[in-house]
Write a protein that holds these residues in place. Structure first.
Motif, PDB file in Angstrom:
ATOM      1  N   LYS A  77       0.813  -1.104   0.024  1.00 14.36           N
ATOM      2  CA  LYS A  77      -0.004  -0.089   0.190  1.00 14.36           C
ATOM      3  C   LYS A  77       0.797   1.211  -0.010  1.00 14.36           C
ATOM      4  CE  LYS A  77      -4.100  -2.008   2.251  1.00 14.36           C
ATOM      5  NZ  LYS A  77      -3.404  -3.723   2.105  1.00 14.36           N
ATOM      6  N   PHE A  78       2.125   1.014   0.086  1.00 14.27           N
ATOM      7  CA  PHE A  78       3.180   2.234   0.089  1.00 14.27           C
ATOM      8  C   PHE A  78       4.368   1.991  -0.160  1.00 14.27           C
ATOM      9  CE2 PHE A  78       3.200   0.432   3.913  1.00 14.27           C
ATOM     10  CZ  PHE A  78       1.957   0.583   4.655  1.00 14.27           C
ATOM     11  N   PRO A  79       5.182   2.936  -0.588  1.00 14.38           N
ATOM     12  CA  PRO A  79       6.823   2.686  -0.956  1.00 14.38           C
ATOM     13  C   PRO A  79       7.354   2.017   0.403  1.00 14.38           C
ATOM     14  CG  PRO A  79       6.094   4.752  -1.835  1.00 14.38           C
ATOM     15  CD  PRO A  79       4.929   4.397  -0.848  1.00 14.38           C
ATOM     16  N   PHE A  80       8.362   1.133   0.164  1.00 10.75           N
ATOM     17  CA  PHE A  80       9.297   0.771   1.085  1.00 10.75           C
ATOM     18  C   PHE A  80      10.542   1.253   1.234  1.00 10.75           C
ATOM     19  CE2 PHE A  80       5.676  -2.496   1.568  1.00 10.75           C
ATOM     20  CZ  PHE A  80       5.997  -3.286   2.435  1.00 10.75           C
ATOM     21  N   LYS A  81      11.220   1.380   2.290  1.00 15.33           N
ATOM     22  CA  LYS A  81      12.463   1.833   2.606  1.00 15.33           C
ATOM     23  C   LYS A  81      13.314   0.934   3.380  1.00 15.33           C
ATOM     24  CE  LYS A  81      11.748   6.658   1.420  1.00 15.33           C
ATOM     25  NZ  LYS A  81      12.204   8.247   2.167  1.00 15.33           N
ATOM     26  N   PHE A  82      14.381   0.613   3.229  1.00 11.17           N
ATOM     27  CA  PHE A  82      15.263  -0.321   4.034  1.00 11.17           C
ATOM     28  C   PHE A  82      16.606   0.267   4.462  1.00 11.17           C
ATOM     29  CE2 PHE A  82      12.734  -2.624   0.983  1.00 11.17           C
ATOM     30  CZ  PHE A  82      12.176  -3.775   1.648  1.00 11.17           C
ATOM     31  N   TYR A  83      16.891   0.008   5.814  1.00 11.72           N
ATOM     32  CA  TYR A  83      18.101   0.679   6.678  1.00 11.72           C
ATOM     33  C   TYR A  83      19.043  -0.549   7.367  1.00 11.72           C
ATOM     34  CZ  TYR A  83      14.657   4.406   6.179  1.00 11.72           C
ATOM     35  OH  TYR A  83      13.545   5.467   5.728  1.00 11.72           O
TER      36      TYR A  83
END
Length: 482
Positions: A88-94
């Motif tokens: 449902k939304f963009p993902f970000k990885f850290y």
């Protein structure tokens, strides 16, 4: 060697986090989640709240800002996300600089992995299985669903809820128990809820893993490894504390993996080089890393490009520039545009003060890959060392146009403005940096400093910075009212 780790103590109290929060730039609209509106925690609200929480997490955990590792984990993560349902939304990885094996997801598609998880993964499929599991937690909205269910029983306050959620991102059992305890419920119910989530994430995560072209058998293999390791240490592994693991769960994943076709999935070069980078720079002490990679290379079959690269990184970090160059140049001859090798050679050239040679090398790479963060950040860093401040500013502002939350770009840009003695822009850029770390008071202070350094005739700039400060103050006030 463009990287940075922010080392601060992680606070489990959201009130402390709000009062000590940090930076200010592209000001995000805060979600309208006052009162007990959690029963309607829509994906839009979850994403907005998750972004605020991630900025706070950046200011509290020892995050790693390493463009090579950032490129790898986001490429891998988004390859998996592309095969997931209910996105449902963009993902970000850290990345979190921590030797323990762990990973966690927060609200809104933000996922972090400890460097220790990559360090112990024996294959890319194993590491991808951990990422797929966390992606499943997000797509199934486990925290959001729990919040909504709890709110139906008794209204939750934003302060107590976020405090529990922040704890849940690092220790789900404790976090869920904190939410339940605040409502007078039993801790065992929270643990049972977490185990139910884990089973669902196992099932969906394995499907994502297989659809993305990885080996589903990596899931039970990784679980078995963790179970065996935990038997020989005094304390349970961090991953097992945050992801309760029973023998029944291991058996279930093994049976489920057998339903997929058997496949051999070779590791990508980016995986082997990223793992070598983590081992050399973040997992072992600098001198120990040198000994470890020398030993690896001497073992039968150990003369691999990844081990030679790891040794080059260790030599670089030990400031043995000549030896590091002797290791990296043959690798670069075999693969002239490999960013891992270019990064090391660039840092060797900086160490040897060969700035023009480094600028010439990176200029050609920048023409091939404009605004690639690895190339751009290295190019800008060398430009600063060489005194080419305007070139560095041009490169960094272009990069921030596409990635306005890039911590290293903001840090380098602030340095460039300071060296040019453009103090109004220096303080404004620092404010943007502090905003990305959720440090609102410091960001507001730096905006005031920027205003103090503006000439009297710069009326438009004055109005722009005043408006930015008011917007930032309004966001901070609203966070404190939660």
């Amino acid at each position: 060697m463009i990287r940075q780790a922010v080392k601060l103590t992680f606070a489990t109290s959201i009130l402390l986090m709000l009062l000590q929060s940090s930076p200010a730039q592209a000001l995000n609209k805060l979600p309208d989640i006052g009162g007990n509106a959690f029963s309607t925690l829509t994906p839009e609200k979850e994403k907005q709240l998750g972004d605020v929480m991630m900025r706070q997490t950046r200011g509290q955990l020892p995050m790693i800002y390493d463009p090579l590792l950032d490129e790898y984990i986001n490429a891998l993560g988004n390859r998996l996300v592309a095969r997931a349902n209910d996105v449902k939304f963009p993902f970000k990885f850290y990345w979190v600089n921590n030797r323990q094996i762990n990973a966690f997801a927060t609200l809104g598609g933000n996922i972090a992995s400890h460097t220790g998880t990559l360090a112990v993964a024996d294959s890319e499929s194993e590491f991808a299985s951990v990422m797929a599991h966390e992606i499943a937690h997000v797509t199934q909205r486990h925290i959001a669903r729990f919040v909504e269910a709890q709110n139906q029983r008794a209204p939750l306050t934003i302060a107590s809820l976020l405090g529990a959620i922040v704890l849940a991102t690092v220790n789900p059992e404790a976090g869920m128990a904190a939410m339940m305890a605040s409502q007078g419920a039993a801790q065992q119910s929270a643990i049972n809820f977490t185990r139910s989530n884990e089973q669902e994430a196992d099932r969906i995560g394995m499907t994502i893993l297989a659809e993305a072209g990885f080996d589903p058998n990596a899931v039970p293999q990784f679980f078995t490894k963790l179970s065996e390791q935990s038997r020989f240490v005094n304390q349970q592994l961090a991953f097992l504390q945050t992801h309760p693991l029973s023998q029944a769960r291991v058996s279930d994943t093994r049976l489920r993996a057998q339903q997929f076709p058997t496949r051999f999935v070779p590791d990508s070069m980016d995986f082997t080089l990223s793992k070598a980078r983590v081992l050399a720079r973040y997992h072992h002490d600098t001198k120990d890393a040198l000994t470890i990679f020398q030993r690896k290379l001497a073992e039968p079959g150990g003369n691999t490009r990844a081990n030679r690269y790891g040794l080059a990184v260790a030599l670089l970090d030990n400031k043995d520039y000549a030896a590091a160059r002797a290791q990296i140049e043959p690798l670069l001859e075999q693969d002239p545009h490999n960013l891992y090798y270019l990064d090391v050679l660039t840092d060797v050239m900086i160490g040897q003060q060969q700035y023009q040679q480094a600028l010439d090398l990176l200029q050609q790479e920048y023409l091939l890959r404009p605004n690639n963060q690895v190339v751009t950040l290295n190019y800008a860093n060398v430009a600063l060392k060489a005194g080419s401040h305007q070139l560095a500013i041009h490169l960094l502002r272009n990069l921030l146009y596409y990635k306005d939350d890039n911590i290293l770009a903001l840090d380098l840009l602030a340095d460039a403005y300071k060296q040019k003695e453009e103090f109004a822009r220096y303080y404004e850029t620092r404010a943007d940096l502090f905003y990305q770390l959720a440090n609102y008071p410091k960001a507001i202070d730096d905006l005031n400093e920027a205003l103090n350094h503006l000439p009297a005739e710069a009326r438009l700039e004055n109005r722009r910075l005043e408006a930015k400060k008011r917007q930032l103050q309004a966001e901070f006030d609203r966070l404190q009212r939660m």
